[in-house]
Design an enzyme around this catalytic site. Structure first.
Site, PDB file in Angstrom:
ATOM      1  N   HIS A 110       4.628 -45.448 -17.463  1.00 50.50           N
ATOM      2  CA  HIS A 110       4.577 -45.692 -18.898  1.00 50.50           C
ATOM      3  C   HIS A 110       4.024 -47.087 -19.167  1.00 50.50           C
ATOM      4  CE1 HIS A 110       5.797 -45.781 -23.060  1.00 50.50           C
ATOM      5  NE2 HIS A 110       6.208 -44.533 -22.973  1.00 50.50           N
ATOM      6  N   GLY A 119      21.686 -29.796 -17.936  1.00 53.14           N
ATOM      7  CA  GLY A 119      22.965 -29.385 -17.361  1.00 53.14           C
ATOM      8  C   GLY A 119      24.021 -29.094 -18.409  1.00 53.14           C
ATOM      9  N   ARG A 157       3.119 -35.657 -18.336  1.00 51.18           N
ATOM     10  CA  ARG A 157       3.955 -35.140 -19.421  1.00 51.18           C
ATOM     11  C   ARG A 157       3.585 -35.800 -20.739  1.00 51.18           C
ATOM     12  NH1 ARG A 157       8.126 -36.853 -22.021  1.00 51.18           N
ATOM     13  NH2 ARG A 157       8.646 -38.583 -20.642  1.00 51.18           N
ATOM     14  N   ARG A 172      -1.079 -42.357 -21.702  1.00 45.97           N
ATOM     15  CA  ARG A 172      -0.260 -43.257 -20.898  1.00 45.97           C
ATOM     16  C   ARG A 172      -0.910 -43.651 -19.579  1.00 45.97           C
ATOM     17  NH1 ARG A 172       5.714 -40.373 -21.724  1.00 45.97           N
ATOM     18  NH2 ARG A 172       5.899 -40.954 -23.904  1.00 45.97           N
ATOM     19  N   HIS A 197       8.501 -43.981 -15.209  1.00 43.17           N
ATOM     20  CA  HIS A 197       9.297 -43.516 -16.321  1.00 43.17           C
ATOM     21  C   HIS A 197       9.808 -42.093 -16.138  1.00 43.17           C
ATOM     22  CE1 HIS A 197      10.650 -42.995 -20.349  1.00 43.17           C
ATOM     23  NE2 HIS A 197       9.723 -42.136 -20.665  1.00 43.17           N
TER      24      HIS A 197
END
Lengths: 640, 256
Positions: A266, A45, A437, A333, A403
């Protein structure tokens, strides 16, 4: 309705350059005739608002915190990836693209991810020019480290506070535009609704959190940069205020929600210490480079770090090393998290029962306490401060925590949702991380979207509609949206039930964690759906929100957000049910290999799920955007 | 743990506030201070009393939103943020006094919530390098010595919480302002606008009504991020330098 991802034609590496050339431009003298709304002032943003202000657009930016500098991007620790290849170790835009697609378990668009890798290079230049103090070598050049198991050193960092430094850089650029009068900043203001007229986004409805005043703002385009929805789990590493309300209201006004079940858990967080727990704290996963993860072979309930040193080697189970001899403690992860859950479910968890040890004894023996202190001192201090235990005297205890959310509003290649004029950037969209991710990629995506994608793509939309195509706040659609927001606020304070907002939120969180967390099954998900529907019913008849709607009322703010989390929770469960495969952060128990590993089913599930709201208490409709892989070959992950 | 809390309650900025005493009978040493207030707030709501308003967000010591003045210290007895303070720091049976930040430039909004927008306005006055997105040189074009980069980083870690102002008997914002001035004065990227920056940020600081610095070092002692008063000395030097030399250009250059 057909989903059009608007991916440009042509070879992968040329798509973005060609697309940029094909996008229409707004005449410099006409830019000041356009207004753009930016909701949220995190990396996406703040960078978007600043860049659009610099170009000459009139921007209105909104954040619910007391200052734009507090957005939760500030808490990111590890670093930011960029394909600079400063280390001469074989990195390239293509390699970063490939690692991100593979890391996302082949559930992201090739074209978007390649553009992300291309933009990564410019991000670092931009941040340095702003005065972001990245870590440097003695020769004065930028330092890099390898992160999250990557085979090249491409992560730029600022000690353990990379997110803070990048956000303060974007915040400074935003401040410059505020001072120039190109950005009008609204602090302590929360978005409640998006206004759509004739199929286009025309503005938003907000609530001034200090006075409770509900107001309307019109614009030519609306950018939602409102972060992820990890707080649907109640306990997560997100800030207390992080919420899904802006994205969810946009969804209920017609924007499709993409891959809602893709959440990242995580593995190295500090375990829960009691019912009072309000949030979870992450410790950098770099700890797994030297720490060994273990639990006792036989259950030893209540075992603490300080007593763990007395457990002989023969009675310890280094379960990651045992199951994954080649990757050991450095498995990704999702694998590390799921295996911690498995041993705790077997009753072998330590401490409260929901924790495993992360042991540095061998590393300290090998390199000495001083070296370990130099590498991880701040993390050890943080652990000691929060738990009151000394991690140099006994192993740390860790447990997985929510997470990041890969899912978010569905967007096309231009970051526009299926509602014309409504965009989603950063963690708020579903776009670049697929089902999982990679470390140090969230900061990269937020800034790529804000600095280097949206300034081009929003211009094309604005040039096409023309500056005269605007609806004022006196339009009936604004009046209707204001009325419905006011009704909702009044309803919340007038239920006057018996349970606090937090009690509902905690109940929702426990349900999501149990049935839609690290491991999901059809049976569990169906049960969760029923529970969530019950929570929703009870919430709207038995929540207790004291105070009025016309003052600073933090309970009302929370209630308004939790009501949306409950509805989102149900959609996440629907999405997890529909995706009967295991991929990335989503492990479906029905879809595993004989060895108990995740089994992806590319023939049936190589698609993005995009959910359409069909009305209150109606089932949502699933649309599928097929994913086409023209450059990479799909493989199953293996860490054995 | 049993705790007695004396908390500042104030309906809004226009009404007079007062201390109110509460008992928390089931605090745990593992709770953070804010979680203890969460527990108290739940009790209050159950009794039909409005909860205590306080600012907080990340709860991991980095966003700078939490701002409680505890037993006469901003963020309490330890050099941490309020969210990183745990109840094990206090004794069973202790009476703890909780106030909002006290400074003219930080007016109270409600209970323990204050208005720190003055900090944003100081940053808007000059806390940036005038560069647009795009068109910047390669990141490795200008080498910066590790020592300078590290020093700039140390200054840049300020979280903008305002503890320095709350700690100062003059309610001075010098530590906060000097942290940003220092970061840019140290880095090559900040050189071009170095003088204007110091001048403009200090002018805004004065306009907001913050007090002067009398070198008590209370700010450094309470800063949760360990920002050093050496930054204040550097800012003073920057300011004098700016005042001594004129940087204004008499007419616009070129283009005519």
């Amino acid at each position: 309705m057909k989903l059009d991802s608007k991916i440009p034609e042509g070879p992968l590496a040329e798509k973005w350059s060609k697309h940029k050339f094909n996008l229409k431009l707004v005449n410099p003298a006409n830019k000041r005739k356009y207004e753009v709304i930016v909701v949220g002032t995190g990396l996406a943003g703040a960078s978007a608002a600043a860049s659009l202000g610099e170009l000459g657009y009139n921007v209105k930016a909104f954040c619910f915190q007391d200052s734009p500098r507090r957005a939760h991007s500030i808490a990111a620790q590890g670093g930011i990836n960029a394909a600079k290849n400063y280390q001469n170790d074989g990195d390239s835009v293509y390699r970063l693209f490939y690692d991100t697609i593979k890391g996302g378990d082949y559930r992201a668009r090739e074209a978007n991810v390649h553009r992300l890798a291309e933009s990564s290079v410019s991000i670092i230049d931009q941040c340095v020019a702003q005065g972001v103090p990245f870590a440097r070598e003695y020769g004065g050049l930028l330092a890099n480290r390898s992160f999250g198991g990557a085979q090249v050193s491409r992560t730029f960092y600022a000690r353990g506070q990379t997110g803070q430094q990048l956000l303060l850089g974007a915040y400074s650029a935003l401040n410059r535009q505020i001072a120039n009068g190109k950005v009008q900043m609204y602090n302590r203001t929360e978005m409640l609704d998006v206004v759509i007229v004739d199929g286009k986004a025309r503005g938003i409805i907000t609530r001034d959190l200090l006075t409770g005043k509900i107001e309307s703002h019109s614009a030519h385009a609306v950018l939602l940069c409102t972060g992820g929805y990890g707080n649907v789990f109640y306990l997560s590493t997100n800030a207390k205020g992080s919420n899904v309300t802006a994205a969810w209201r946009a969804h209920k006004r017609g924007a499709f929600f993409g891959n809602p079940c893709f959440t990242q858990i995580h593995p190295t967080c500090i375990p829960v210490s009691g019912d009072h727990q309000s949030k979870l704290t992450l410790m950098s996963e770099s700890l797994r480079n030297d720490g060994r993860v273990w639990v006792p072979k036989k259950a030893m309930p209540g075992l603490k770090g300080i007593d763990a040193v007395k457990v002989p080697e023969s009675e310890r189970d280094y379960f990651l090393e045992r199951k994954y001899p080649s990757f050991g403690n450095l498995v990704p992860r999702d694998v590390a998290s799921r295996n911690a859950k498995i041993v705790c479910d077997e009753g072998r968890g330590v401490g409260s029962g929901l924790a495993v040890f992360l042991d540095f004894t061998d590393a300290i023996k090998r390199v000495g306490e001083d070296t370990i202190r130099a590498k991880y001192g701040n993390l050890f201090d943080m652990y000691a401060q929060i738990t009151g235990e000394n991690p140099y005297k006994g192993p740390m205890m860790i447990y997985p925590a929510v997470h990041y959310t890969m899912g978010g509003l569905w967007v096309d290649y231009n970051l526009m949702t299926n509602v014309p004029g409504l965009y989603a950037l950063g963690e708020a969209n579903f776009s670049d991380h697929g089902a999982n991710r990679l470390g140090a990629s969230a900061l990269m995506q937020g800034l790529a979207d804000g600095y280097f994608v949206i300034p081009y793509t929003v211009g094309d939309y604005l040039a096409n509609i023309g500056w005269a195509d605007k609806v004022g706040t006196d339009h009936p659609a604004f009046k209707e949206a204001i009325q419905s927001s006011e009704d909702r606020m009044n309803k919340l304070v007038n239920i006057k039930g018996k349970k606090t907002v937090d009690e509902f939120h905690r109940q929702l969180g426990l349900t999501m964690w149990e049935y839609c967390g690290m491991s999901r099954s059809e049976q569990g998900l169906k049960k969760a759906k029923q529970i969530i529907q019950d929570i929703k019913k009870e919430f709207w008849t038995n929540v207790n929100v004291l105070g009025t709607t016309t003052e600073l009322n933090q309970e009302l703010e929370k209630a308004n957000r939790v009501a949306d989390f409950i509805e989102l929770g149900e959609l996440m469960v629907d999405d997890a049910l529909a995706r009967a495969e295991s991929c990335g952060g989503h492990f479906r128990e029905e879809s595993q290999t004989p060895e108990g590993e995740a089994l992806r089913k590319d023939d049936e599930f190589a698609f993005v799920s995009a959910w359409e709201f069909k009305g209150e208490n109606q089932p949502e409709e699933l649309h599928k955007e097929e994913l086409r892989f023209e450059n990479v070959k799909l493989t199953q992950r293996s860490y054995k | 743990m049993k705790i007695t809390l004396k908390v500042w309650r104030q309906k809004n900025k226009d009404t007079k506030g007062a201390f109110k005493t509460y008992q928390v009978d089931h605090a745990s040493p593992d709770m953070s201070f804010l979680e203890m207030i969460d527990v108290l707030n739940t009790d209050l709501i159950k009794k039909g009393e409005e909860s205590i308003a306080f600012d907080h967000d990340c709860r991991e010591g980095i966003c700078g939103m939490c701002s409680l003045y505890i037993n006469g210290h901003p963020h309490g007895p330890l050099q941490t943020t309020t969210c990183q303070l745990h109840m094990r720091t206090f004794k069973d049976g202790e009476t703890i006094t909780v106030e909002p930040w006290r400074a003219n430039a930080f007016p109270v909004i409600k209970d323990l919530v204050v208005d720190r927008s003055a900090f944003d306005r100081i940053q808007q006055a000059g806390g940036y390098v005038n560069v647009n997105t795009g068109g910047v040189p390669d990141a490795n074009m200008i080498p910066i010595s590790k020592k300078i980069a590290d020093e700039a980083f140390d200054a840049a870690t300020c979280i903008g919480c305002g503890a320095c102002v709350a700690a100062c008997k003059n309610a001075s914002a010098m530590l906060f302002v000097s942290a940003k001035v220092s970061q840019f004065a140290l880095l090559p990227q900040g050189q071009v606008e170095r003088k204007e920056r110091a001048e403009k940020m200090i002018a805004q600081m004065d306009a907001e009504g913050f007090g002067s610095c009398t070198n008590t070092y209370a700010c450094e002692a309470e800063c949760p991020k360990g920002i050093k008063v050496a930054n204040i000395a550097r800012m003073n030097r920057e300011y004098f330098g700016a005042m001594l030399s004129s940087y204004e250009v008499s007419s616009g250059g070129g283009g005519e």
